[in-house]
Design a protein around this motif. Structure first.
Motif, PDB file in Angstrom:
ATOM      1  N   TRP A  53       0.889  -1.037  -0.109  1.00 29.99           N
ATOM      2  CA  TRP A  53       0.061   0.043  -0.189  1.00 29.99           C
ATOM      3  C   TRP A  53       0.951   1.186  -0.057  1.00 29.99           C
ATOM      4  O   TRP A  53       0.545   2.185  -0.775  1.00 29.99           O
ATOM      5  N   ALA A  54       1.808   1.360   0.558  1.00 28.48           N
ATOM      6  CA  ALA A  54       3.025   2.282   0.808  1.00 28.48           C
ATOM      7  C   ALA A  54       3.464   2.615  -0.429  1.00 28.48           C
ATOM      8  O   ALA A  54       3.784   3.750  -1.042  1.00 28.48           O
ATOM      9  N   ALA A  58      -0.896   4.471  -1.148  1.00 27.57           N
ATOM     10  CA  ALA A  58      -0.899   5.303   0.017  1.00 27.57           C
ATOM     11  C   ALA A  58      -1.741   6.900  -0.703  1.00 27.57           C
ATOM     12  O   ALA A  58      -1.306   7.243  -1.423  1.00 27.57           O
ATOM     13  N   GLY A  59      -2.578   7.216   0.241  1.00 23.81           N
ATOM     14  CA  GLY A  59      -2.927   8.645   0.271  1.00 23.81           C
ATOM     15  C   GLY A  59      -3.786   8.779  -1.001  1.00 23.81           C
ATOM     16  O   GLY A  59      -3.795   9.882  -1.682  1.00 23.81           O
ATOM     17  N   THR A  62      -1.448   9.749  -3.949  1.00 26.20           N
ATOM     18  CA  THR A  62      -0.554  11.084  -3.761  1.00 26.20           C
ATOM     19  C   THR A  62       0.590  10.736  -2.956  1.00 26.20           C
ATOM     20  O   THR A  62       1.539  11.501  -3.336  1.00 26.20           O
ATOM     21  N   ASN A  63       0.469   9.804  -2.081  1.00 25.39           N
ATOM     22  CA  ASN A  63       1.490   9.576  -1.054  1.00 25.39           C
ATOM     23  C   ASN A  63       2.138   8.585  -1.398  1.00 25.39           C
ATOM     24  O   ASN A  63       3.386   8.009  -0.707  1.00 25.39           O
ATOM     25  N   ALA A  64       1.989   7.908  -2.440  1.00 21.85           N
ATOM     26  CA  ALA A  64       2.593   6.618  -2.746  1.00 21.85           C
ATOM     27  C   ALA A  64       4.088   6.830  -3.400  1.00 21.85           C
ATOM     28  O   ALA A  64       4.032   7.677  -4.131  1.00 21.85           O
ATOM     29  N   THR A  65       4.908   5.602  -3.159  1.00 23.41           N
ATOM     30  CA  THR A  65       6.028   5.972  -3.842  1.00 23.41           C
ATOM     31  C   THR A  65       6.063   5.740  -5.421  1.00 23.41           C
ATOM     32  O   THR A  65       6.541   6.414  -6.218  1.00 23.41           O
ATOM     33  N   PRO A  67       2.822   5.768  -7.419  1.00 27.59           N
ATOM     34  CA  PRO A  67       1.498   6.066  -7.447  1.00 27.59           C
ATOM     35  C   PRO A  67       0.849   5.339  -8.938  1.00 27.59           C
ATOM     36  O   PRO A  67       1.493   5.319 -10.119  1.00 27.59           O
TER      37      PRO A  67
END
Length: 117
Positions: A53-54, A58-59, A62-65, A67
């Motif tokens: 998920w990260a 994530a987000g 928008t916050n993913a490594t 996306p």
């Protein structure tokens, strides 16, 4: 009123994300009578889900490594939340699994209707 409903749907999405981790952890601790396997699956399973998920989700991406968007994002969500439902099912919690996935479908449909994907 619509803003309140959209915020409630965002909260549902967050709770479903946490639910996946709880479901996978629960499955891990019920998968075997051996404590070593319970610890490995019960802690390692959620850790793998968190890492995925990260990296990709994530987000809302928008916050993913790395996306994902479009169909790739849809596939990630189906696999992610489906994994949570499957973990519940594999733990013998059929009603919980069906309810969990139905809530995901409702959440996803509302996000599509409101163009929040």
């Amino acid at each position: 009123m619509l803003d309140l409903t959209k915020n409630a749907n965002a909260l549902l999405m967050f709770l479903l994300e946490l639910g996946v981790l709880a479901a996978v952890g629960y499955w891990g601790f019920t998968v075997s009578p051996h404590w070593g396997i319970k610890l490995l699956a019960g802690l390692g399973g959620p850790a793998l889900f968190v890492a995925a998920w990260a990296l990709f989700g994530a987000g809302g991406g928008t916050n993913a490594t790395y996306p994902l968007t479009g169909l790739a994002r849809a596939a990630l969500e189906i696999i992610w939340f489906g994994g949570g439902a499957l973990a519940l099912y594999a733990s013998g919690l059929l009603t919980s699994a069906v309810t969990f996935y139905a809530l995901f479908i409702l959440n996803a449909v509302l996000r599509i209707v409101w163009n929040e994907v």
